[in-house]
Design a protein around this motif. Structure first.
Motif, short mmCIF file in Angstrom:
data_model
loop_
_atom_site.label_atom_id
_atom_site.label_comp_id
_atom_site.label_asym_id
_atom_site.label_seq_id
_atom_site.Cartn_x
_atom_site.Cartn_y
_atom_site.Cartn_z
N ARG A 192 0.83 -1.21 0.00
CA ARG A 192 0.00 0.00 0.00
C ARG A 192 0.86 1.26 0.00
O ARG A 192 0.53 2.24 -0.66
CB ARG A 192 -0.91 0.00 1.23
N LEU A 193 1.97 1.20 0.75
CA LEU A 193 2.87 2.35 0.75
C LEU A 193 3.46 2.60 -0.63
O LEU A 193 3.57 3.75 -1.08
CB LEU A 193 3.99 2.12 1.77
N GLY A 194 3.84 1.52 -1.31
CA GLY A 194 4.38 1.68 -2.66
C GLY A 194 3.36 2.28 -3.61
O GLY A 194 3.68 3.16 -4.42
N SER A 202 0.84 4.21 -2.76
CA SER A 202 0.64 5.61 -2.37
C SER A 202 1.79 6.48 -2.89
O SER A 202 1.56 7.58 -3.41
CB SER A 202 0.54 5.72 -0.85
N LEU A 203 3.03 5.99 -2.73
CA LEU A 203 4.16 6.77 -3.21
C LEU A 203 4.14 6.91 -4.73
O LEU A 203 4.45 7.98 -5.27
CB LEU A 203 5.47 6.10 -2.78
N LYS A 204 3.76 5.85 -5.39
CA LYS A 204 3.67 5.93 -6.85
C LYS A 204 2.62 6.92 -7.29
O LYS A 204 2.83 7.74 -8.20
CB LYS A 204 3.37 4.54 -7.42
N SER A 205 1.46 6.89 -6.61
CA SER A 205 0.41 7.84 -6.93
C SER A 205 0.85 9.27 -6.65
O SER A 205 0.59 10.18 -7.44
CB SER A 205 -0.85 7.51 -6.12
N ALA A 206 1.53 9.47 -5.50
CA ALA A 206 2.00 10.81 -5.17
C ALA A 206 3.04 11.29 -6.18
O ALA A 206 3.04 12.46 -6.59
CB ALA A 206 2.59 10.83 -3.76
N GLY A 207 3.93 10.38 -6.59
CA GLY A 207 4.93 10.76 -7.58
C GLY A 207 4.31 11.12 -8.92
O GLY A 207 4.71 12.10 -9.56
N GLN A 208 3.31 10.34 -9.34
CA GLN A 208 2.64 10.67 -10.59
C GLN A 208 1.92 12.01 -10.50
O GLN A 208 1.94 12.80 -11.44
CB GLN A 208 1.66 9.54 -10.94
N SER A 209 1.28 12.27 -9.35
CA SER A 209 0.61 13.56 -9.17
C SER A 209 1.62 14.70 -9.18
O SER A 209 1.36 15.77 -9.76
CB SER A 209 -0.18 13.56 -7.86
#
Length: 416
Positions: A149-151, A153-160
């Protein structure tokens, strides 16, 4: 000829009775549903799985006319099989009716399907039964762990974050950073230019005050000059000389009202008469006053229970206050001493410091006078030393004094 218009209009009209239009739908669960199409669309619900199915309305266009069979087709003409359907009455009720109004075609399955199943059974081919929902349902997916889940979330944040920084915003950011750097640089240049002007101005004013022995104005001028060289970050000989001029004029304007020997006589008398506590109360009158001393300084190693071994510097006076012969030790851990006094050696040094404490050690039978390490320094300028009005001695001539102060200035990085 009176009805010719109506006769002409009826040429293209066909009297065709409305025939039922059946439908057949296969559900995902394998169940087959059928019935008669209505004037409006229908929604049916499967009783087996509860899935909602959509049925198109009846075709409003009439069916095409049958072609006349040719002579060859007449010979090969065969009868057509009509599907078995169940007629349902059209009503104005809600289209969200359940399967009570739907005919389940499993009860009236087409004959050709039953015939195929029978032929397959006779041939020995097993009939393939459609799997139910329970049989085809896949196991529920495993719940992802914390790091998964952390990965995500980080991927989503990075894409944003990447999506946010469009080329236009990156260009604006670069412009803003460039402007900020330019403003900061211009402000720093202004500060530096003002500091350079202050160094030149206040150093000149301070030297003029020193020449006339106006120590108060000299201290004020060199204080401003010392702050300016700190802003510039200078540590060259000229900057160190300015700093020492400030310290020396500060000591000259804050000297103790009594000389050092008189202070120790007062301490000895009060201690013997009224005790240590009475002397400590009286000592507050002299605390933080400045003293300037000259004598042989040596490095001293002190062992304590709290800090262990620590180095300090000591000036031992061959003199005793009172009649009991108690010794006197002046101590201070000045930064300048590290450059002037080598290890395992005694060097005659002129220094100044603020009075921090004056206590009597019963075990050593000694008065220990401590000067503040933060503000103590080694004297470097003969012109300010002249303001102390010390009497010359036979042990050191005036020229020897100037040479020693010059040497001390060179060791601490100052400029004469």
């Amino acid at each position: 000829m009176n009805n010719w218009i109506s006769k002409a209009a009826n040429v293209f009209k066909r009297d065709v009775e409305e025939t039922p239009q059946p439908f057949e739908l296969a559900c995902e669960c394998g169940q087959t549903h059928g019935g008669i199409r209505r004037g409006r669309h229908q929604h049916i619900v499967c009783k087996a799985c509860g899935l909602s199915l959509f049925v198109l309305p009846r075709d409003v266009f009439p069916p095409p006319l049958d072609r006349k069979p040719s002579k060859q087709n007449k010979k090969k003409k065969t009868g057509t099989v009509q599907p078995e359907v169940l007629e349902l009455e059209d009503s104005s009720e809600s289209n969200e009716q359940v399967l009570d109004e739907v005919v389940v075609l499993e009860k009236i399955a087409p004959r050709h399907r039953m015939q195929k199943q029978k032929e397959a059974a006779d041939a020995g081919v097993p009939h393939k039964r459609k799997k139910s929902i329970k049989e085809t349902a896949s196991p529920p997916p495993a719940t992802p762990g914390f790091f998964a889940r952390l990965g995500v979330s980080l991927k989503s944040a990075g894409q944003s974050f990447i999506k946010f920084w469009t080329p236009f915003r990156l260009a604006m950011l670069g412009i803003g950073v460039s402007m900020a750097v330019a403003v900061y640089w211009s402000v720093q240049e202004g500060i530096r230019s003002r500091a350079v002007a202050s160094v030149n101005k206040y150093t000149e004013e301070g030297m003029q005050a020193v020449n006339v022995q106006d120590w108060l104005n000299a201290r004020r001028a060199f204080e401003q000059a010392s702050r300016a060289v700190d802003v510039l970050g200078r540590h060259d000989p000229e900057a160190e000389s300015i700093r020492h001029y400030h310290k020396e004029t500060q000591a000259l304007t804050n000297l103790c009202i009594v000389n050092f020997f008189d202070l120790l006589e007062i301490a000895e008398t009060t201690y013997e008469k009224d005790g240590a506590e009475a002397w400590q109360q009286q000592f507050l009158t002299y605390q933080d006053d400045w003293f300037v001393m000259t004598g042989p300084v040596q490095r001293l190693t002190i062992s304590t229970a709290d800090t262990g071994e620590s180095n300090t510097y000591e000036l031992y006076l061959p003199w005793s206050p009172g009649q009991k012969g108690n010794k006197v030790s002046i101590r201070g851990n000045f930064a300048d001493f590290e450059h002037v006094v080598p290890a395992q050696a005694k060097i005659v040094t002129t220094f100044a410091g603020e009075l921090a404490s004056c206590v009597f050690s019963k075990t050593e039978r000694m008065w220990i006078v401590t000067l503040r390490s933060e503000t103590g320094f080694v004297w470097t300028h003969p012109d300010t030393f002249a303001g102390l009005n010390f009497e010359s001695t036979e042990l050191e001539s005036e020229q020897d004094l100037k040479n020693r102060l010059t040497r001390q200035a060179e060791l601490v990085g100052g400029k004469q």
